[in-house]
Design a protein around this motif. Structure first.
Motif, short mmCIF file in Angstrom:
data_model
loop_
_atom_site.label_atom_id
_atom_site.label_comp_id
_atom_site.label_asym_id
_atom_site.label_seq_id
_atom_site.Cartn_x
_atom_site.Cartn_y
_atom_site.Cartn_z
N GLU A 140 0.84 -1.22 0.00
CA GLU A 140 0.00 0.00 0.00
C GLU A 140 0.87 1.26 0.00
O GLU A 140 0.54 2.26 -0.64
CB GLU A 140 -0.90 0.03 1.24
N LYS A 176 1.43 4.13 -2.86
CA LYS A 176 1.27 5.56 -2.56
C LYS A 176 2.50 6.35 -3.01
O LYS A 176 2.38 7.42 -3.62
CB LYS A 176 1.04 5.75 -1.05
N HIS A 183 6.17 10.08 2.24
CA HIS A 183 5.17 9.53 3.16
C HIS A 183 5.56 9.87 4.60
O HIS A 183 6.73 9.91 4.94
CB HIS A 183 5.06 8.01 2.99
N SER A 194 0.32 6.27 13.32
CA SER A 194 -1.13 6.06 13.41
C SER A 194 -1.69 6.35 14.79
O SER A 194 -2.90 6.52 14.93
CB SER A 194 -1.44 4.60 13.06
N CYS A 238 -8.47 4.96 12.23
CA CYS A 238 -9.06 4.58 10.93
C CYS A 238 -10.07 5.60 10.46
O CYS A 238 -10.87 6.10 11.24
CB CYS A 238 -9.76 3.22 11.05
N CYS A 253 -15.42 4.85 5.33
CA CYS A 253 -16.08 5.59 4.24
C CYS A 253 -17.36 6.27 4.71
O CYS A 253 -17.79 7.25 4.12
CB CYS A 253 -16.35 4.64 3.07
N THR A 308 -13.16 0.14 2.39
CA THR A 308 -12.39 1.27 1.84
C THR A 308 -11.84 2.19 2.93
O THR A 308 -11.46 3.32 2.66
CB THR A 308 -13.25 2.09 0.85
N GLN A 309 -11.81 1.69 4.18
CA GLN A 309 -11.27 2.52 5.25
C GLN A 309 -9.78 2.80 5.01
O GLN A 309 -9.08 2.00 4.40
CB GLN A 309 -11.47 1.84 6.60
N GLU A 310 -9.35 3.94 5.50
CA GLU A 310 -7.94 4.30 5.39
C GLU A 310 -7.38 4.49 6.79
O GLU A 310 -8.08 4.97 7.69
CB GLU A 310 -7.78 5.60 4.58
N LEU A 311 -6.12 4.09 6.96
CA LEU A 311 -5.47 4.22 8.26
C LEU A 311 -4.56 5.45 8.22
O LEU A 311 -3.75 5.59 7.30
CB LEU A 311 -4.66 2.95 8.55
N GLN A 336 -2.35 4.65 4.56
CA GLN A 336 -2.78 5.13 3.24
C GLN A 336 -2.67 6.65 3.12
O GLN A 336 -2.58 7.18 2.02
CB GLN A 336 -4.23 4.71 2.95
N ILE A 337 -2.72 7.34 4.27
CA ILE A 337 -2.56 8.79 4.26
C ILE A 337 -1.51 9.20 5.30
O ILE A 337 -1.15 8.39 6.15
CB ILE A 337 -3.91 9.51 4.55
#
Ligand SMILES: [Zn+2]
Length: 349
Positions: free
Chosen positions: A52, A56, A64, A68, A95, A98, A114-117, A121-122
């Protein structure tokens, strides 16, 4: 702002302490001035080789920023944000779901496809500032420190969802916790003791087991010396335990299954030693065993955990606090398993 960034995956040397622009906010987002960000083993996987992150970086969203588990103060709020103000002390739910799929709709956002951590992912909290949707910002009780709050989300949420929501641990239960020296293991031990259950715990060193006994573990087993299922069966007069907290995977699977009592529940959240384990189906149905999976937890559960920490009922174990620019050192400590408890990075140290 100062941040720890990387533009290609690799060893801890890819992490660079540098200046980058502060994030800009959407109307429903808050900007958090990071006071503490805990380091997770997931950060190391992300830095080394998680696809992932590679994707990115390849998209050109470089560099990046990891991180978290974040606590801090709100520095700015978007125009549509309600119920939060600049200066509020908050911990971030890691998390971002969506919010529109059927899983999110029924409050199981940890199943959202489709959750992002944050930090995965961000961009995350190895920085002076991080942005997040306002729904992710949970106000902290005054008694809770930034470092203790940052140490909680991933480890405690994972352990709480496993034990309380999935396995439904009860005071009369015996529970076996594997790898009690790790983040999920030590959180699981504290949560299990809150319920009143009797705790069996495994670790690889007598020093870690001594710490576990100080935290309330009733029976401790050095898994390097012995087959832990034999000890469990011996201590319980052949009965076994009601719940096993599994996160090791292939290497311990057979022993974990063998440790279960009739009506036993095995709950798993990880496979650090491999994905595949077998089970004797006849024994499973005759003993009426339940094998269940668990993945992180919900914002509602995290609110409960933060309240319990504010009341002093849960207290994360902090190995050490390092200034942000020493993130590489924090990774090496974790990679070499030289920590007992969380390592937290603080930009203001
Ligand atoms: Zn969803």
């Amino acid at each position: 702002m100062k941040a720890i960034v990387f533009s290609e995956q690799g060893s801890a040397e890819v992490l660079q302490y540098t200046d980058i622009p502060k994030p800009t906010l959407d109307t429903n987002e808050v900007l958090v001035k990071v006071e503490a960000c805990a380091v997770n083993y997931l950060d190391i996987h992300a830095r080394r080789n998680r696809p992932e992150i590679e994707a990115k970086l390849r998209r050109g969203d470089t560099p990046h920023i990891l991180g978290s588990d974040i606590a801090g103060t709100i520095a700015e709020i978007g125009g549509a944000v309600r119920g939060l103000a600049v200066g509020d002390r908050v911990v971030l739910a890691p998390c971002i779901p969506c919010d529109i799929c059927s899983d999110c709709y029924r409050g199981a956002e940890n199943l959202c496809d489709t959750q992002e951590l944050i930090g995965f992912q961000i961009n995350g909290g190895y920085a002076e500032y991080v942005k997040a949707p306002s729904q992710n910002a949970i106000q902290m009780p005054a008694a809770l420190s930034f470092v203790n709050a940052a140490a909680m989300p991933i480890a405690y949420l994972t352990a709480w969802h496993m034990l309380m929501t999935r396995a439904q641990l009860r005071p009369e239960d015996d529970i076996l916790i594997l790898g009690v020296g790790g983040g999920v293991g030590s959180a699981g031990l504290q949560i299990a003791k809150l319920t009143g259950a009797r705790v069996f715990a495994t670790a690889s060193s007598d020093e870690k087991l001594k710490r576990a006994r100080q935290m309330g573990a009733n029976v401790t087993i050095n898994y390097k010396d012995t087959d832990f299922s034999e000890v469990v069966l011996d201590v319980t007069n052949g009965r076994g335990v009601d719940v096993v907290l599994e996160h090791v995977g292939a290497a311990t699977w057979d022993q974990s299954i063998a440790s279960l009592a009739k009506n036993g529940r095995l709950v798993s959240c990880g496979v650090t030693t491999g994905n595949i384990g077998t089970i004797n189906i006849r024994k499973m149905y005759q003993k009426q065993l339940t094998v269940m999976g668990s993945a992180l937890g919900t914002v509602r559960e995290l609110r409960t955990l933060i309240d319990l920490a504010g009341q002093g009922k849960l207290e994360p174990i902090i190995d050490r606090i390092l200034p942000l620019h020493r993130a590489g050192e924090a990774h090496l400590l974790l990679e070499n398993r030289q920590n007992f408890g969380k390592i937290c990075l603080c930009p203001n140290l």
